[in-house]
Design an enzyme around this catalytic site. Sequence first.
Site, mmCIF file in Angstrom:
data_model
loop_
_atom_site.group_PDB
_atom_site.id
_atom_site.type_symbol
_atom_site.label_atom_id
_atom_site.label_comp_id
_atom_site.label_asym_id
_atom_site.label_seq_id
_atom_site.Cartn_x
_atom_site.Cartn_y
_atom_site.Cartn_z
ATOM 1 N N GLN A 82 0.852 -1.191 0.000
ATOM 2 C CA GLN A 82 0.000 0.000 0.000
ATOM 3 C C GLN A 82 0.889 1.243 0.000
ATOM 4 O O GLN A 82 1.715 1.431 0.900
ATOM 5 C CB GLN A 82 -0.923 0.050 1.217
ATOM 6 C CG GLN A 82 -1.941 1.194 1.058
ATOM 7 C CD GLN A 82 -2.715 1.511 2.308
ATOM 8 O OE1 GLN A 82 -2.142 1.910 3.306
ATOM 9 N NE2 GLN A 82 -4.024 1.328 2.251
ATOM 10 N N TYR A 97 -5.661 10.889 4.092
ATOM 11 C CA TYR A 97 -4.304 11.131 3.624
ATOM 12 C C TYR A 97 -4.344 11.866 2.274
ATOM 13 O O TYR A 97 -5.396 12.341 1.867
ATOM 14 C CB TYR A 97 -3.523 9.825 3.618
ATOM 15 C CG TYR A 97 -3.439 9.254 5.025
ATOM 16 C CD1 TYR A 97 -2.707 9.908 6.018
ATOM 17 C CD2 TYR A 97 -4.146 8.108 5.386
ATOM 18 C CE1 TYR A 97 -2.663 9.432 7.321
ATOM 19 C CE2 TYR A 97 -4.104 7.622 6.694
ATOM 20 C CZ TYR A 97 -3.374 8.286 7.654
ATOM 21 O OH TYR A 97 -3.342 7.830 8.948
ATOM 22 N N GLY A 107 -9.153 -6.511 8.952
ATOM 23 C CA GLY A 107 -8.060 -5.763 9.533
ATOM 24 C C GLY A 107 -7.620 -6.323 10.863
ATOM 25 O O GLY A 107 -6.804 -7.235 10.930
ATOM 26 N N ARG A 108 -8.196 -5.774 11.955
ATOM 27 C CA ARG A 108 -7.732 -6.135 13.307
ATOM 28 C C ARG A 108 -7.761 -7.635 13.580
ATOM 29 O O ARG A 108 -6.940 -8.133 14.355
ATOM 30 C CB ARG A 108 -8.585 -5.386 14.336
ATOM 31 C CG ARG A 108 -8.274 -3.896 14.407
ATOM 32 C CD ARG A 108 -9.346 -3.148 15.182
ATOM 33 N NE ARG A 108 -10.575 -3.023 14.417
ATOM 34 C CZ ARG A 108 -11.687 -2.458 14.899
ATOM 35 N NH1 ARG A 108 -11.716 -2.009 16.140
ATOM 36 N NH2 ARG A 108 -12.763 -2.359 14.143
#
Length: 357
Positions: free
Chosen positions: A98, A177, A312-313
């Site tokens: 990424q 971002y 994810g987590r």
Amino acid sequence: MASLLSSYRLGDLALPNRVVMAPMSRVRAAAGGLATPSMARYYAQRATAGLIVSEGVQPSLLGQSNPGTPGLHTDDQVASWRPVTDAVHANGGRIFAQIMHGGRVSHPDTTGMRPVGPSAVAAVGEVFTPTGPQPVPLPRALETAEVPEQIRSYAQAARRAVDAGFDGVELHGANGYLISQFLSANANLRTDRYGGSVTNRIRFAVEAVAATVEAVGAARTGIRLSPGGPFWGIEETDVAEHYTALLGELSRLDLAYVHLEATADEETLLGLRRVWPGTLVMNPVLPLGPKQTGRAEADHWLGLGADLISFGRAFIANPDLVERLRTGLPIAPADESTYFQGGDDGYLTYPAYQHAQ
């Protein structure tokens, strides 16, 4: 409906399942933005995922958001990533890098430079620095002539990623971002060709993706987006119109995938699924929200037309997550206090499921 554990063809890659390890910052890189042997072990432990997307990797020193994050803008960084990608491939996995330019979400104590953004508008919140959290500073607005250099940085990092052995790249267009800042209504107050109208506000994203496609090919290029996401004080107006226009432009480029976060209501997200003709990776729950993605959320979105599901987590504390999903084993909780502390504790110390003897 496709099964989460069924195979999928992603460009030239044969994925053995539809489970994607989502990008997650773990701030374990060495000085100089170098990947480490521990990072190689961490990603190799999770290589049963259909696809791994790495933590955010800065395409330049100016693009670095947090200390302890890896880069892809020097030869030494490229060399440091090769053992990581080799380890993933040796374990039968596939991995995209990424590429994350922090834009205004940075600090001079981290990079030695004043952060840049579409406009001189500060983000909301505190950013990590080498001496601890500090308020995000006021960025310098990029001059029009400077914008192409930031666009090229994604493509240059993508070339380096392929040189480092990655199977492809995902541009970080989400979570407040740099790409997300250009898409925003309140972070982007520009009056040139990169601001104002929807067409102009999506231009930076489209040009960054197009440059990356030219550099490494469409089959090696994806993008992550967070429609309507409020991260770092970002505000977006006309979310459906905005992202419909963006996906319409991106659809001309035949990308490997678009990776959507569940930051908008389901009706809006389903509308975007209808607009996007290619592979859709769906992150079914709000990132950093109270709930983690589980089998039920994954199956729900596969039924709604997603092709791949990102977790994810759940991958932090469960290196064997795919097997746990396959067999219905419990998903172990992660120790949040170890997320960003550095070191191997809470990074390499989570075991595979231990069956009772």
